[in-house]
Scaffold this motif. Structure first.
Motif, PDB file in Angstrom:
ATOM      1  N   GLN A   1       0.850  -1.194   0.000  1.00  0.00           N
ATOM      2  CA  GLN A   1       0.000   0.000   0.000  1.00  0.00           C
ATOM      3  C   GLN A   1       0.886   1.243   0.000  1.00  0.00           C
ATOM      4  N   VAL A   2       0.568   2.172  -0.892  1.00  0.00           N
ATOM      5  CA  VAL A   2       1.384   3.376  -1.021  1.00  0.00           C
ATOM      6  C   VAL A   2       1.336   4.212   0.258  1.00  0.00           C
ATOM      7  N   ILE A   3       2.497   4.646   0.729  1.00  0.00           N
ATOM      8  CA  ILE A   3       2.595   5.521   1.888  1.00  0.00           C
ATOM      9  C   ILE A   3       2.460   6.965   1.422  1.00  0.00           C
ATOM     10  N   GLU A   4       1.604   7.725   2.100  1.00  0.00           N
ATOM     11  CA  GLU A   4       1.379   9.104   1.701  1.00  0.00           C
ATOM     12  C   GLU A   4       2.670   9.915   1.866  1.00  0.00           C
ATOM     13  N   PRO A   5       3.094  10.615   0.824  1.00  0.00           N
ATOM     14  CA  PRO A   5       4.313  11.427   0.918  1.00  0.00           C
ATOM     15  C   PRO A   5       4.018  12.789   1.517  1.00  0.00           C
ATOM     16  N   HIS A   6       5.064  13.478   1.917  1.00  0.00           N
ATOM     17  CA  HIS A   6       4.915  14.878   2.323  1.00  0.00           C
ATOM     18  C   HIS A   6       6.113  15.688   1.850  1.00  0.00           C
ATOM     19  N   SER A   7       5.827  16.858   1.311  1.00  0.00           N
ATOM     20  CA  SER A   7       6.855  17.856   1.033  1.00  0.00           C
ATOM     21  C   SER A   7       6.207  19.227   1.046  1.00  0.00           C
ATOM     22  N   ILE A   8       6.952  20.214   1.502  1.00  0.00           N
ATOM     23  CA  ILE A   8       6.481  21.602   1.421  1.00  0.00           C
ATOM     24  C   ILE A   8       6.331  22.005  -0.040  1.00  0.00           C
ATOM     25  N   SER A   9       7.010  21.276  -0.923  1.00  0.00           N
ATOM     26  CA  SER A   9       6.991  21.546  -2.359  1.00  0.00           C
ATOM     27  C   SER A   9       5.995  20.625  -3.057  1.00  0.00           C
ATOM     28  N   ALA A  10       4.959  21.209  -3.651  1.00  0.00           N
ATOM     29  CA  ALA A  10       3.917  20.398  -4.295  1.00  0.00           C
ATOM     30  C   ALA A  10       4.455  19.558  -5.441  1.00  0.00           C
ATOM     31  N   GLY A  11       5.468  20.055  -6.142  1.00  0.00           N
ATOM     32  CA  GLY A  11       6.003  19.329  -7.293  1.00  0.00           C
ATOM     33  C   GLY A  11       6.862  18.125  -6.933  1.00  0.00           C
ATOM     34  N   LEU A  12       7.286  18.031  -5.658  1.00  0.00           N
ATOM     35  CA  LEU A  12       8.098  16.891  -5.222  1.00  0.00           C
ATOM     36  C   LEU A  12       7.322  15.959  -4.304  1.00  0.00           C
ATOM     37  N   ASP A  13       6.056  16.231  -4.115  1.00  0.00           N
ATOM     38  CA  ASP A  13       5.206  15.512  -3.169  1.00  0.00           C
ATOM     39  C   ASP A  13       4.662  14.249  -3.833  1.00  0.00           C
ATOM     40  N   TYR A  14       5.548  13.279  -4.078  1.00  0.00           N
ATOM     41  CA  TYR A  14       5.206  12.084  -4.856  1.00  0.00           C
ATOM     42  C   TYR A  14       5.877  10.872  -4.203  1.00  0.00           C
ATOM     43  N   PRO A  15       5.167   9.750  -4.072  1.00  0.00           N
ATOM     44  CA  PRO A  15       5.709   8.601  -3.325  1.00  0.00           C
ATOM     45  C   PRO A  15       6.575   7.653  -4.151  1.00  0.00           C
ATOM     46  N   GLY A  16       6.971   8.088  -5.332  1.00  0.00           N
ATOM     47  CA  GLY A  16       7.802   7.251  -6.186  1.00  0.00           C
ATOM     48  C   GLY A  16       8.872   8.067  -6.866  1.00  0.00           C
ATOM     49  N   ILE A  17       9.591   7.420  -7.756  1.00  0.00           N
ATOM     50  CA  ILE A  17      10.623   8.089  -8.542  1.00  0.00           C
ATOM     51  C   ILE A  17      10.635   7.425  -9.908  1.00  0.00           C
ATOM     52  N   GLY A  18      10.930   8.182 -10.959  1.00  0.00           N
ATOM     53  CA  GLY A  18      10.926   7.613 -12.299  1.00  0.00           C
ATOM     54  C   GLY A  18      11.957   6.507 -12.458  1.00  0.00           C
ATOM     55  N   PRO A  19      11.711   5.521 -13.343  1.00  0.00           N
ATOM     56  CA  PRO A  19      12.644   4.410 -13.532  1.00  0.00           C
ATOM     57  C   PRO A  19      14.020   4.841 -14.030  1.00  0.00           C
ATOM     58  N   PHE A  20      14.081   5.932 -14.779  1.00  0.00           N
ATOM     59  CA  PHE A  20      15.366   6.503 -15.219  1.00  0.00           C
ATOM     60  C   PHE A  20      16.245   6.768 -13.995  1.00  0.00           C
ATOM     61  N   HIS A  21      15.657   7.419 -12.992  1.00  0.00           N
ATOM     62  CA  HIS A  21      16.407   7.792 -11.793  1.00  0.00           C
ATOM     63  C   HIS A  21      16.615   6.608 -10.851  1.00  0.00           C
ATOM     64  N   ALA A  22      15.629   5.719 -10.783  1.00  0.00           N
ATOM     65  CA  ALA A  22      15.781   4.534  -9.937  1.00  0.00           C
ATOM     66  C   ALA A  22      16.999   3.728 -10.380  1.00  0.00           C
ATOM     67  N   ASN A  23      17.217   3.665 -11.688  1.00  0.00           N
ATOM     68  CA  ASN A  23      18.373   2.939 -12.210  1.00  0.00           C
ATOM     69  C   ASN A  23      19.682   3.660 -11.896  1.00  0.00           C
ATOM     70  N   LEU A  24      19.671   4.998 -12.013  1.00  0.00           N
ATOM     71  CA  LEU A  24      20.868   5.771 -11.645  1.00  0.00           C
ATOM     72  C   LEU A  24      21.225   5.534 -10.174  1.00  0.00           C
ATOM     73  N   PHE A  25      20.201   5.458  -9.331  1.00  0.00           N
ATOM     74  CA  PHE A  25      20.410   5.213  -7.901  1.00  0.00           C
ATOM     75  C   PHE A  25      20.954   3.805  -7.667  1.00  0.00           C
ATOM     76  N   LYS A  26      20.306   2.819  -8.277  1.00  0.00           N
ATOM     77  CA  LYS A  26      20.691   1.413  -8.047  1.00  0.00           C
ATOM     78  C   LYS A  26      22.114   1.138  -8.527  1.00  0.00           C
ATOM     79  N   GLN A  27      22.501   1.790  -9.627  1.00  0.00           N
ATOM     80  CA  GLN A  27      23.825   1.563 -10.212  1.00  0.00           C
ATOM     81  C   GLN A  27      24.880   2.526  -9.663  1.00  0.00           C
ATOM     82  N   ASN A  28      24.488   3.317  -8.651  1.00  0.00           N
ATOM     83  CA  ASN A  28      25.406   4.298  -8.045  1.00  0.00           C
ATOM     84  C   ASN A  28      25.959   5.299  -9.058  1.00  0.00           C
ATOM     85  N   ARG A  29      25.174   5.594 -10.087  1.00  0.00           N
ATOM     86  CA  ARG A  29      25.600   6.583 -11.075  1.00  0.00           C
ATOM     87  C   ARG A  29      25.326   7.996 -10.585  1.00  0.00           C
TER      88      ARG A  29
END
Length: 395
Positions: free
Chosen positions: A300-328
């Motif tokens: 179940q998705v956990i509700e996100p919080h940010s003071i910034s409406a544009g970053l208030d999202y409980p996920g991240i795009g797959p492009f970036h998830a791969n950069l994170f996983k590969q330590n790029r």
């Protein structure tokens, strides 16, 4: 993994283990049509000519690459700001909105739907639809409608029909849910313009390609200014991650360029009120793609919080998830307070009021030390007009 795989997904829309297209059966025809035709259409000479002319004469590109002298002196490095805030409509979102509206017209679609958080993607989409004489419906969380009143007014003036999302956290993820439901019910007439590098394939790649004009310009602008194309560091804020994908795009294959992503830490990683997905998320499927998602053990998705409406999202795009996983890329969690401090700092020492989203990227300077000769490019993804009510609360 070869560096090429960072930039472009495979034929099934995967960046490493992240991506794909997980959509209801009724959306398969639309998604398949996009998958089959998008590259051929957007890379055609006719499309590129029309798109590039609009970016130049309508949007006002190229946006400046500004040497922030005062900020550079404070943090003892060479800091350049990529001024996406100076685009028509006030943010990078217009790059993708214009591209996708042009694509929709080529596909024969007459009706455009979009979701928006901070409102910048909604404004950009409404702007492009007004220009192209297309019907525009924007889904926006009820909470975001309240905290982004100036952008709501702009969308209405541009002729968009704004529909509030009243379920869940009443923010960006709920607006995406409502937009997807609309698309299912109106699949043949409607194109859904996703505003970030999220959603089913080909949206992450499509959005990244339209936003890649940011890093394309940085390379030749830096060459003009310092005699070399590549900076030492590139920094951008990440929610879903469209401005970061565009800023990183032409540098991911450059081994000597270090990439830094700033996520919304909210009240802090242990507060239960955060949107720092790479720190708090696990592998899951959200809004049509497999990525890193803030979720319970039951999925179940956990509700996100940010003071910034544009970053208030409980996920991240797959492009970036791969950069994170590969330590790029190196990821930082920036709290609401840290973002606010950086916003006020830039305003006072450079005379530039940034969007709260962009302020998260600027806050990296308070967490990481750079060398005197390091050339650091920060994507200033949007301007702070839309956030004045929030800023005024802290003055």
């Amino acid at each position: 993994m070869s560096l090429l795989k960072y930039k472009n997904p495979n034929q099934d829309g995967y960046y490493g283990e992240f991506g794909g297209a997980f959509v209801p059966e009724m959306l398969y025809p639309n998604v398949s049509e996009l998958q089959e035709k998008y590259i051929e259409i957007i890379e055609s000479e006719e499309f590129q000519k029309e798109f590039r002319n609009l970016l130049k004469d309508y949007v006002g590109r190229a946006t400046p690459l500004y040497f922030a002298k005062n900020l550079s002196e404070k943090y003892n490095s060479q800091i350049y700001l990529k001024r996406e805030d100076l685009n028509h409509t006030g943010a990078h979102k217009i790059n993708n909105a214009l591209g996708q509206v042009l694509l929709a017209k080529k596909l024969g679609k007459k009706r455009i739907i979009a979701e928006t958080g901070a409102g910048q993607h909604g404004v950009a989409t409404a702007t492009a639809c007004a220009l192209m004489n297309l019907e525009c419906i924007v889904y926006m969380g009820e909470i975001d409608i309240a905290r982004q009143a100036p952008n709501v007014a702009r969308m209405k003036m541009l002729g968009a029909n704004i529909i509030p999302a009243t379920s869940g956290s009443k923010t960006l993820k709920d607006a995406v849910n409502e937009a997807l439901r609309d698309w299912i019910n109106n699949a043949t007439t409607t194109h859904y313009i996703i505003g970030s590098v999220v959603g089913p394939h080909p949206f992450p790649d499509l959005v990244a390609r339209f936003q890649s004009v940011i890093s394309e310009e940085i390379k030749w602008q830096l060459k003009e200014k310092i005699g070399r194309e590549n900076p030492d560091y590139v920094i951008a804020c990440v929610g879903g991650g469209s401005n970061a994908a565009g800023t990183f795009y032409h540098f991911v294959e450059e081994k000597n360029v270090k990439l830094i992503a700033a996520e919304a830490g909210g009240f802090g990683l242990d507060s239960g009120k955060s949107a720092a997905t790479t720190f708090l998320g696990t592998l899951g499927v959200l809004h049509g793609s497999k990525s890193i998602v803030m979720q319970t053990k039951e999925g179940q998705v956990i509700e996100p919080h940010s003071i910034s409406a544009g970053l208030d999202y409980p996920g991240i795009g797959p492009f970036h998830a791969n950069l994170f996983k590969q330590n790029r890329a190196e990821f930082f969690s920036i709290t609401d307070d840290e973002a606010l401090q950086s916003a006020f700092e830039l305003t006072k020492i450079e005379g530039i009021i940034p969007a709260l989203e962009s302020a998260h990227a600027l806050a990296v300077f308070g967490k990481k030390k750079f060398n005197e000769n390091d050339v650091v490019v920060v994507c200033l993804s949007g301007r702070g007009d839309k956030d004045m009510e929030t800023y005024l609360q802290y003055l």
